[in-house]
Design an enzyme around this catalytic site. Structure first.
Site, mmCIF file in Angstrom:
data_model
loop_
_atom_site.group_PDB
_atom_site.id
_atom_site.type_symbol
_atom_site.label_atom_id
_atom_site.label_comp_id
_atom_site.label_asym_id
_atom_site.label_seq_id
_atom_site.Cartn_x
_atom_site.Cartn_y
_atom_site.Cartn_z
ATOM 1 N N HIS A 85 51.536 37.718 14.189
ATOM 2 C CA HIS A 85 51.857 36.539 13.365
ATOM 3 C C HIS A 85 52.598 36.940 12.094
ATOM 4 C CE1 HIS A 85 47.690 36.600 11.097
ATOM 5 N NE2 HIS A 85 48.595 37.212 10.376
ATOM 6 N N GLU B 217 50.940 31.709 14.357
ATOM 7 C CA GLU B 217 50.254 32.483 15.387
ATOM 8 C C GLU B 217 51.101 32.498 16.667
ATOM 9 O OE1 GLU B 217 47.905 34.113 14.315
ATOM 10 O OE2 GLU B 217 46.390 32.988 13.202
ATOM 11 N N ASP C 69 51.456 30.815 2.728
ATOM 12 C CA ASP C 69 50.486 29.983 3.436
ATOM 13 C C ASP C 69 49.255 29.716 2.583
ATOM 14 O OD1 ASP C 69 49.667 32.643 3.560
ATOM 15 O OD2 ASP C 69 50.156 32.848 5.659
ATOM 16 N N ASN D 164 48.184 40.288 15.905
ATOM 17 C CA ASN D 164 48.690 39.533 17.055
ATOM 18 C C ASN D 164 50.164 39.166 16.889
ATOM 19 O OD1 ASN D 164 48.616 37.596 15.096
ATOM 20 N ND2 ASN D 164 47.161 36.242 16.121
HETATM 21 C C1 F6R Z 1 49.217 36.316 4.295
HETATM 22 C C2 F6R Z 1 49.832 36.116 5.603
HETATM 23 C C3 F6R Z 1 49.450 36.942 6.765
HETATM 24 C C4 F6R Z 1 49.193 38.413 6.439
HETATM 25 C C5 F6R Z 1 48.792 39.188 7.690
HETATM 26 C C6 F6R Z 1 48.497 40.641 7.392
HETATM 27 O O1 F6R Z 1 49.770 35.420 3.347
HETATM 28 O O2 F6R Z 1 50.654 35.264 5.722
HETATM 29 O O3 F6R Z 1 50.449 36.849 7.735
HETATM 30 O O4 F6R Z 1 50.352 38.958 5.874
HETATM 31 O O5 F6R Z 1 47.672 38.587 8.266
HETATM 32 O O6 F6R Z 1 47.409 40.724 6.525
HETATM 33 P P1 F6R Z 1 46.929 42.141 5.954
HETATM 34 O O7 F6R Z 1 48.030 42.639 5.099
HETATM 35 O O8 F6R Z 1 45.692 41.824 5.152
HETATM 36 O O9 F6R Z 1 46.662 43.007 7.134
#
Ligand code: F6R
Length: 253
Positions: free
Chosen positions: A134, A139, A64, A132
């Site tokens: 995702h 989301e 992303d 959440n």
């Molecule tokens: C990042 C992404 C997100 C993260 C998620 C967890 O490219 O796509 O889905 O993997 O928000 O983030 P951390 O590892 O920082 O808790």
């Protein structure tokens, strides 16, 4: 059902995931690696870097990218992937891809899908999980068969990612993300999660119903998922003892 490996701490999880990636790289030096940004995968990149493998022929695709940041912003995922992944792993910058946030947004999602296809599809995709539920920036409420698209970030996600910006207000509200369907096209998925604040999301993703309310639950539909979670993130799993006994990937701890 995913293979679930419960590790005592994130560092061990990084080593376990790096071992899985190295096993794919060895027979296929031009493998296609799907990378996630964020904090959880960082030990994977450092463990892989420590292996000193030749990764110069690897193609990499990020999950992303934020929209509405100025080009070259240090927290854009293009910059983060370059700094935290491409440089330490010795990737060829020409083979490292993030969704193009500066392009015409009508074309950028399909261009990204085409680039993944042209590379032959993703061999191994690393995914983190949001509090959440995702994956990527899909989301709650996202289509479980969606392709790369423009989306809004949940307020929870913006709050969680505010640590990378000077203030909450500076966290972008929009993003471009691989869809859940795009993610599920990867041949193998490695889900990584760490910390108690992820425990509910991990339990919902691995043991709950498959539902758009928890986009990560779609991983249950994939035939080759390895979930590597630390004890805290595993603390709400009902079948944790079973997973510990059945962990197939050996010396992860
Ligand atoms: C990042 C992404 C997100 C993260 C998620 C967890 O490219 O796509 O889905 O993997 O928000 O983030 P951390 O590892 O920082 O808790």
């Amino acid at each position: 059902m995913a293979d679930v490996i419960i590790v005592p701490h994130l560092h061990a999880g990084g080593a376990a995931a790096a071992t899985l990636i190295a096993a794919v790289l060895s027979p296929k030096p031009d493998m296609v690696l799907g990378v996630a940004t964020g904090s959880t995968p960082l030990p994977i990149w450092s463990a892989l870097a420590a292996m000193r493998l030749d990764m110069s022929r690897v193609s990499a695709f990020a999950l992303d990218e934020y929209l509405d940041l100025p080009p070259g912003h240090p927290e854009s995922y293009a910059a983060v992937v370059h700094r935290e992944i491409a440089v330490p792993l010795g990737l060829n910058p020409r083979k490292v891809h993030t969704p193009d946030a500066q392009a015409d947004l009508r074309d950028a999602p399909s261009a990204y899908e085409s680039a993944i296809r042209a590379a032959g599809g993703i061999d191994v995709q690393v995914v983190g999980i949001g509090r959440n539920g995702h994956i990527g920036f899909n989301e709650p409420g996202s289509s479980l068969s969606g392709r790369t698209h423009i989306a809004n970030l949940a307020a929870q996600t913006r709050r969680d990612n505010a640590r990378f910006f000077e203030s909450f207000d500076q966290v972008p509200t929009r993003c471009i993300t691989q869809g859940v369907g795009t993610i599920l096209d990867a041949r193998r998925l490695i889900l990584v999660a760490s910390g108690r604040r992820k425990a509910d999301a991990v339990a919902a993703a691995l043991e709950g119903p498959v539902t758009a309310s928890v986009p990560a639950s779609a991983l249950q539909l994939h035939p080759d998922v390895v979930a590597i979670v630390d004890e805290d993130a595993a603390s709400r799993l009902s079948f944790a003892d079973h997973y510990r006994m059945s962990a197939p990937h050996g010396d992860a701890a």
